[in-house]
Motif scaffolding. Structure first.
Motif, short mmCIF file in Angstrom:
data_model
loop_
_atom_site.label_atom_id
_atom_site.label_comp_id
_atom_site.label_asym_id
_atom_site.label_seq_id
_atom_site.Cartn_x
_atom_site.Cartn_y
_atom_site.Cartn_z
N THR A 76 27.13 21.38 -43.46
CA THR A 76 26.32 21.35 -42.25
C THR A 76 24.91 21.82 -42.56
N TRP A 77 23.94 21.26 -41.86
CA TRP A 77 22.55 21.72 -41.97
C TRP A 77 21.76 21.20 -40.79
N GLN A 78 20.55 21.71 -40.66
CA GLN A 78 19.69 21.35 -39.54
C GLN A 78 18.83 20.14 -39.89
N THR A 137 11.18 19.03 -39.21
CA THR A 137 12.16 18.80 -40.27
C THR A 137 11.86 19.62 -41.53
N GLY A 138 12.91 19.84 -42.29
CA GLY A 138 12.77 20.58 -43.55
C GLY A 138 12.77 22.08 -43.37
N ALA A 139 12.99 22.57 -42.14
CA ALA A 139 12.95 24.02 -41.89
C ALA A 139 14.27 24.70 -42.24
N ASP A 140 15.34 23.94 -42.44
CA ASP A 140 16.61 24.55 -42.85
C ASP A 140 16.43 25.21 -44.20
N PRO A 141 16.90 26.44 -44.38
CA PRO A 141 16.71 27.15 -45.66
C PRO A 141 17.30 26.43 -46.86
N ALA A 142 18.25 25.52 -46.61
CA ALA A 142 18.86 24.79 -47.73
C ALA A 142 18.00 23.62 -48.21
N THR A 143 16.95 23.28 -47.47
CA THR A 143 16.09 22.16 -47.88
C THR A 143 15.39 22.49 -49.18
N ARG A 144 15.43 21.56 -50.11
CA ARG A 144 14.85 21.77 -51.44
C ARG A 144 13.55 21.01 -51.63
N ASP A 145 13.53 19.73 -51.22
CA ASP A 145 12.35 18.89 -51.43
C ASP A 145 12.09 18.06 -50.18
N VAL A 146 10.83 17.67 -50.02
CA VAL A 146 10.46 16.71 -48.98
C VAL A 146 9.78 15.53 -49.65
N GLN A 147 10.15 14.33 -49.23
CA GLN A 147 9.55 13.11 -49.79
C GLN A 147 8.75 12.40 -48.71
N PHE A 148 7.61 11.84 -49.09
CA PHE A 148 6.80 11.10 -48.13
C PHE A 148 5.93 10.10 -48.87
N PRO A 149 5.69 8.92 -48.26
CA PRO A 149 4.97 7.85 -48.95
C PRO A 149 3.45 7.96 -48.81
N ARG A 150 2.91 8.99 -49.40
CA ARG A 150 1.46 9.03 -49.59
C ARG A 150 1.19 8.13 -50.79
N GLY A 151 0.53 6.99 -50.55
CA GLY A 151 0.40 6.01 -51.62
C GLY A 151 1.78 5.59 -52.09
N GLU A 152 2.01 5.63 -53.40
CA GLU A 152 3.31 5.27 -53.96
C GLU A 152 4.40 6.20 -53.50
N GLY A 153 4.13 7.50 -53.51
CA GLY A 153 5.14 8.43 -53.02
C GLY A 153 5.15 9.73 -53.78
N LEU A 154 5.50 10.81 -53.07
CA LEU A 154 5.61 12.14 -53.65
C LEU A 154 6.92 12.77 -53.20
N SER A 155 7.45 13.64 -54.06
CA SER A 155 8.58 14.49 -53.72
C SER A 155 8.17 15.91 -54.06
N VAL A 156 8.05 16.75 -53.04
CA VAL A 156 7.45 18.07 -53.19
C VAL A 156 8.49 19.15 -52.94
N PRO A 157 8.64 20.11 -53.86
CA PRO A 157 9.55 21.24 -53.62
C PRO A 157 8.99 22.14 -52.52
#
Length: 662
Positions: A76-78, A137-157
């Protein structure tokens, strides 16, 4: 020269935004949905609304709009924290026809939640001029990375100290879903093979904000409800994923395909075989001798068998002889043009901003204050696409411009801005326009270029909504940070538009500040979101003012990324550039061409880091037709030296390229 036939065909223009309305209801009972989710139940128990999803279920708290997930394995997670700013008291939840509906009377908001294609689909309606900040979104403490399509794309810890710092330029920034990101989705990853995907189906009027709190990043999505703009319905979907850095992109591709929103390169080539010349081609803007027939012959002598050759609107276009030489060589030739700017013809700084009267100033976009909206860089005004559309049947401004620009036999066209999503509301009583109408106008006129005119069309930083009307995009490969714009405005450092034959803005080598280089080109944070969605539809490159030789410190990384993602390099060429780099360019293109010919029309079907530090990465295309492994580190991995890439076309042997050794 090839004689271009003008075809009058009916085109299917798909605008994946705007005024689609999902009407629904939610309540205290059990209801059965329709379609693929017909056998699954939407249930409401008090304020708690449970919606079945592929891989689990979601529980929406109607009192706050908090959303929690429970995966089939019990995790479970938020998915979203409560809506920011409060909503007031929620009305009673009702359930009917597989949809749960409730209201926030104080805010004038009606919410509908349902199960659709394995996702939680939420529609929020408000006829008031207002905003809603949700989901968070991403506020759950278990969240590790967020991905978003800035240009090609980024995945940020999300807990990374640097990404939370001012130097990264992310925290405190925001991006419009229609114009700041190349595609209207984002994702989160947790440990243990879990994650989530979020799609803003109503992208116009919706903004993704990046917030740092307690040393952790999260996102807040804000939607502006406006009866005048037609954005009274806010639609967003939630899906559970396996937590892969490209899982949200896979989800969005599936959504896009289900909504008829992907036109493949195979289809485009079948309609216009000239599009096939993009396969295997590098892209280059030309200057001086490189823009002549002699320059074309020099490229062929180097062994370069495919190229897209563009030229700026600087008063010295390619002539007919050069265009003919390019066609005989198997190259495409296309002018740069823009229909977004108008200036006083007596003082305009570029020919593409000069229009026949009365475009200047009658066709300018007007703001709510009744004044013309100043154009890019403080130059002239932005031109209303609605004003041009209304004038076209009698004045033929666009048809005449296109005919003039292609009189040399050009078979391609680069139309700046149109697909980038910078949309306008025009308050002029002579040509009023909403942002939704602006996008529709742009789609129609781009379709005219690539359809009736049979030109191989490209545009700037093309949003996914434009994939059906163009074949290539310059800029969608670059995850630009706002600090780059400030750097480019420093003409002393970056270079300007002089000298005429080799302007410094393109030719002057620049060393990026460490923070800018890290935010844009550190391979640990780069992920191919755009390619996962659109590799087999739109050929994507970096921005035209960031040609491969512009950033020497990043030249190796950028070459590796191009091969890993199976996308062409974007170059700038004149005689001296060919003297310095011609042989290297030829060797890079020779390596790239067979890989692109094998996989350009295939989807990217896999991406994964092979090492914990993410410095070794692998992509796959189609059903294994091509596999590429890139080692961005300084040490060997599984026999692949640092700074090298290895590619295997199905049935063939591994081919290695080490850009620094060329």
């Amino acid at each position: 020269m090839r004689t271009r036939k003008i075809r009058k065909t009916r085109k299917k223009i798909i605008a994946l935004s705007g005024a689609l309305t999902v009407v629904g209801v939610v309540g205290t009972a059990t209801a059965f949905g329709t379609g693929t989710d017909a056998r699954r139940q939407v249930e409401a128990h008090g304020d708690q609304v449970t919606v079945p999803l592929a891989g689990g279920r979601a529980v929406v708290d109607a009192a706050t709009l908090a959303v929690h997930a429970r995966a089939d394995d019990g995790r479970t997670w938020q998915l979203s924290a409560p809506a920011a700013g409060g909503l007031g008291a929620a009305g009673k939840v009702s359930v009917r026809d597989g949809k749960a509906t409730w209201q926030y009377a104080a805010k004038g908001i009606t919410v509908t939640a349902s199960a659709r294609d394995g996702r939680l689909a939420v529609s929020v309606h408000s006829a008031r001029q207002s905003t809603l900040t949700w989901p968070v979104t991403g506020a759950d403490p278990a969240t590790r990375d967020v991905q978003f399509p800035r240009g090609e794309g980024l995945s940020v810890p999300v807990a990374d100290r640097w990404w939370n710092s001012p130097g990264a330029g992310l925290a405190g920034s925001e991006a419009g879903m229609a114009d700041g990101l190349t595609m209207p989705f984002w994702g989160t990853s947790l440990s243990g093979g879990h994650g989530a995907s979020y799609i803003a189906e109503s992208d116009i009027g919706t903004t993704l904000k990046f917030v740092s709190a307690g040393g952790r990043l999260h996102t807040e999505t804000e939607h502006a409800f406006s009866p005048q703009e037609g954005t009274t319905d806010y639609r967003i979907t939630f899906a559970l994923t396996d937590g892969s850095p490209v899982a949200a992109a896979r989800d969005y591709r599936a959504w896009l395909a289900a909504h008829g929103g992907i036109t493949t390169l195979r289809e485009k080539i079948a309609r216009n075989p000239e599009v096939g010349k993009l396969v295997g081609a590098f892209h280059a803007y030309t200057w001086g001798q490189a823009r002549t027939a002699e320059g074309v012959r020099r490229l062929r002598q180097l062994g370069i068998d495919r190229m897209w050759l563009g030229y700026d609107a600087d008063g010295s276009p390619m002539n007919t002889e050069a265009a003919s030489a390019a066609e005989r060589s198997g190259y495409l030739v296309g002018p740069y043009d823009s229909w977004a700017n108008a200036q006083d013809p007596r003082s305009a700084d570029t020919s593409v901003s000069k229009w026949p009267a009365p475009v200047w100033p009658d066709a300018c976009v007007h703001g709510a204050d009744g004044k013309p909206v100043t154009g890019f860089g403080g130059r002239g005004c932005y031109v209303s696409s609605e004003a041009l559309r209304r004038a076209e049947p009698s004045r033929h401004h666009l048809a005449d411009r296109t005919r003039e620009m292609t009189a040399n036999g050009a078979d391609s066209y680069f139309l700046d801005v149109d697909a980038a999503g910078e949309l306008f509301t025009d308050h002029s009583p002579a040509h009023p326009m909403t942002k939704t109408q602006d996008r529709r106008n742009r789609l129609e006129r781009m379709a005219g270029l690539s359809g009736d005119r049979e030109l191989v069309l490209g545009s700037e930083n093309a949003g996914s909504w434009a994939n059906g009307v163009l074949s290539f995009s310059h800029g969608s490969g670059t995850p630009v940070t706002d600090r780059l714009w400030a750097l480019e405005r420093d003409r002393t450092t970056w270079g300007g538009y002089t000298p005429a034959g080799a302007p410094g803005i393109f030719f002057k080598p620049v060393r990026l500040p460490d923070d800018v280089a890290k935010a844009m080109y550190d391979p640990r944070y780069r992920v191919p979101l755009y390619q996962t969605v659109l590799h087999d539809s739109v050929i994507s490159t970096e921005r035209w003012e960031l040609p491969w030789s512009k950033l020497p410190d990043q030249s190796r990384t950028r070459a590796l990324l191009a091969m890993l993602y199976n996308v062409p390099l974007n170059l700038v060429l004149d005689q001296s550039e060919l003297d310095r780099h011609g042989e290297r360019i030829a060797r890079l293109q020779k390596y790239f061409a067979p890989l692109h010919k094998a996989a350009a029309t295939e989807p990217m079907t896999g991406f994964r880091p092979l090492t914990p530090d993410r410095r070794v990465q692998r992509t796959t295309f189609g059903d294994g037709v091509l596999t590429v492994t890139a080692n961005f580190s300084a040490v060997s991995h599984d026999g692949l030296p640092g700074g090298c890439v290895s590619a295997v076309v199905r049935g063939g042997r591994a081919q290695r390229l080490c850009p620094a050794a060329l």
